[in-house]
Design a protein around this motif. Structure first.
Motif, PDB file in Angstrom:
ATOM      1  N   HIS A 282      19.123 -44.169   2.470  1.00 15.01           N
ATOM      2  CA  HIS A 282      18.435 -43.291   3.425  1.00 15.01           C
ATOM      3  C   HIS A 282      17.252 -42.590   2.775  1.00 15.01           C
ATOM      4  O   HIS A 282      17.160 -42.498   1.555  1.00 15.01           O
TER       5      HIS A 282
ATOM      6  N   ALA B  93      15.673 -38.784   3.067  1.00 15.08           N
ATOM      7  CA  ALA B  93      16.062 -37.469   3.571  1.00 15.08           C
ATOM      8  C   ALA B  93      14.824 -36.621   3.838  1.00 15.08           C
ATOM      9  O   ALA B  93      13.901 -36.577   3.012  1.00 15.08           O
TER      10      ALA B  93
ATOM     11  N   GLU C 115      17.973 -39.118   6.913  1.00 19.26           N
ATOM     12  CA  GLU C 115      18.887 -37.975   6.866  1.00 19.26           C
ATOM     13  C   GLU C 115      18.060 -36.715   7.112  1.00 19.26           C
ATOM     14  O   GLU C 115      17.154 -36.412   6.327  1.00 19.26           O
TER      15      GLU C 115
ATOM     16  N   HIS D 108      14.251 -36.399  -0.450  1.00 17.27           N
ATOM     17  CA  HIS D 108      14.744 -37.342  -1.458  1.00 17.27           C
ATOM     18  C   HIS D 108      14.932 -38.731  -0.867  1.00 17.27           C
ATOM     19  O   HIS D 108      14.930 -38.909   0.348  1.00 17.27           O
TER      20      HIS D 108
ATOM     21  N   GLU E 148      18.634 -39.776  -5.108  1.00 20.59           N
ATOM     22  CA  GLU E 148      20.092 -39.709  -4.954  1.00 20.59           C
ATOM     23  C   GLU E 148      20.629 -41.121  -5.148  1.00 20.59           C
ATOM     24  O   GLU E 148      20.051 -42.092  -4.648  1.00 20.59           O
TER      25      GLU E 148
HETATM   26 CO    CO Z   1      20.903 -37.806   0.883  1.00 16.85          CO
END
Ligand code: CO
Length: 134
Positions: free
Chosen positions: A7, A9, A54, A79, A130
């Motif tokens: 994802h 974010a 996200e 991120h 991440e």
């Molecule tokens: Co995340």
């Protein structure tokens, strides 16, 4: 080592308004809001055919995204999350190459109930990274 982009974010100050932009204006499928007090965020996932977005809104006093939103009042990309098969092996390889893992260096359980780690943005082209074990 890294696999799929899990994802992207985006930090926002109003997650209800942000979710509406994705569902109504952009016509995407959006999940219900989930509060994650241990991470200091409320999350919504936008489900796209090839990845997810996200949306993150600060939750509580010491939210890790509060300072980011002070610098980026209208929100912004916060991120990127890449998938890895073995998060401890990935961490050990990255640390051996000089990368910095945030926090105490041990995986925590993230928004998908899977182990996650965050890597220092200064070690990755100015982008907070991440890792999620899938
Ligand atoms: Co995340």
């Amino acid at each position: 080592m890294i696999g799929r982009l899990n994802h992207v974010a985006i930090a926002v100050s109003d997650i209800t308004a942000a979710a509406k932009i994705y569902s109504d204006t952009l016509g995407a499928k959006v999940t219900a809001q989930v509060q994650l007090p241990e991470h200091g965020v409320t999350t919504v996932f936008v489900e796209l055919p090839n990845t997810k977005i996200e949306l993150l809104e600060p939750l509580g006093e010491n939210s890790p995204i509060a300072a980011f939103l002070e610098r980026n009042a209208s929100g912004g990309v916060h991120h990127l999350c890449y998938e890895v098969e073995d998060i401890l092996a990935a961490r050990d390889k990255l640390v051996s190459e000089g990368a910095r893992v945030l926090g105490d260096g041990n995986p925590r359980i993230g928004a998908h109930n899977k182990p996650i780690l965050f890597l220092h943005p200064k070690d990755f082209c100015g982008t907070l990274v991440e890792l999620e074990q899938v």
